[in-house]
Enzyme design. Structure first.
Site, PDB file in Angstrom:
ATOM      1  CB  SER A 152      -0.969  -0.064   1.189  1.00 51.84           C
ATOM      2  OG  SER A 152      -1.982   0.879   1.087  1.00 51.84           O
TER       3      SER A 152
ATOM      4  CG  ASP B  45       9.390   4.464 -10.873  1.00 50.99           C
ATOM      5  OD1 ASP B  45      10.044   3.397 -10.861  1.00 50.99           O
ATOM      6  OD2 ASP B  45       8.225   4.551 -11.297  1.00 50.99           O
TER       7      ASP B  45
ATOM      8  CE  LYS C  66      -5.161  -3.197   0.413  1.00 50.22           C
ATOM      9  NZ  LYS C  66      -5.427  -1.780   0.317  1.00 50.22           N
TER      10      LYS C  66
END
Length: 133
Positions: free
Chosen positions: A66, A77, A91
């Site tokens: 999450s 990233d 999730k």
């Protein structure tokens, strides 16, 4: 520095955005949200100065989920951290709770989170050996 997100089942997405800002700084995307119909809704980003620019390792495992995945995905990233461990839980959904007049309710998935490079968090974060700009 080492940020240990192993066994961290997540929390509030906005908090993940704020923590990402502590390490990334600048005007950088942290996550994108997409509706359940595939429409890009918004990008959540940070515009603050990073607390440090020293190297960062983020430890993750199968129970990193999450909001913790939002944070790990943003740091990876944006080439701010190297992730170490195993693939994450996967999730990355946005859920809404809808209540009925009788007091009962239902929790429905209404969207999902993407990493800054627009990878779905719902299929877990894949660890990269080195950063790809």
């Amino acid at each position: 520095y080492i940020l240990d997100l192993r066994y961290n089942l997540g929390g509030i997405a906005q908090e993940a955005v704020q923590i990402a800002g502590m390490f990334m700084g600048g005007d950088k995307a942290v996550t994108y949200t997409v509706s359940n119909t595939g429409e890009l809704l918004e990008g959540l980003d940070v515009s603050r100065r990073a607390l440090t620019d020293k190297p960062l390792i983020v430890r993750v495992n199968f129970l990193t989920a999450s909001a913790s995945e939002i944070l790990a995905g943003a740091l990876q990233d944006n080439c701010r951290a190297v992730l170490v461990g195993t693939k994450t839980f996967g999730k990355g959904v946005i859920q809404g709770i809808f209540q009925f007049a009788d007091g009962s309710g239902i929790k429905l998935t209404i969207g999902k989170y993407l990493t800054p490079k627009r990878s779905s968090l719902n299929s877990s974060i894949k660890l990269m050996k080195k950063c790809r700009e």
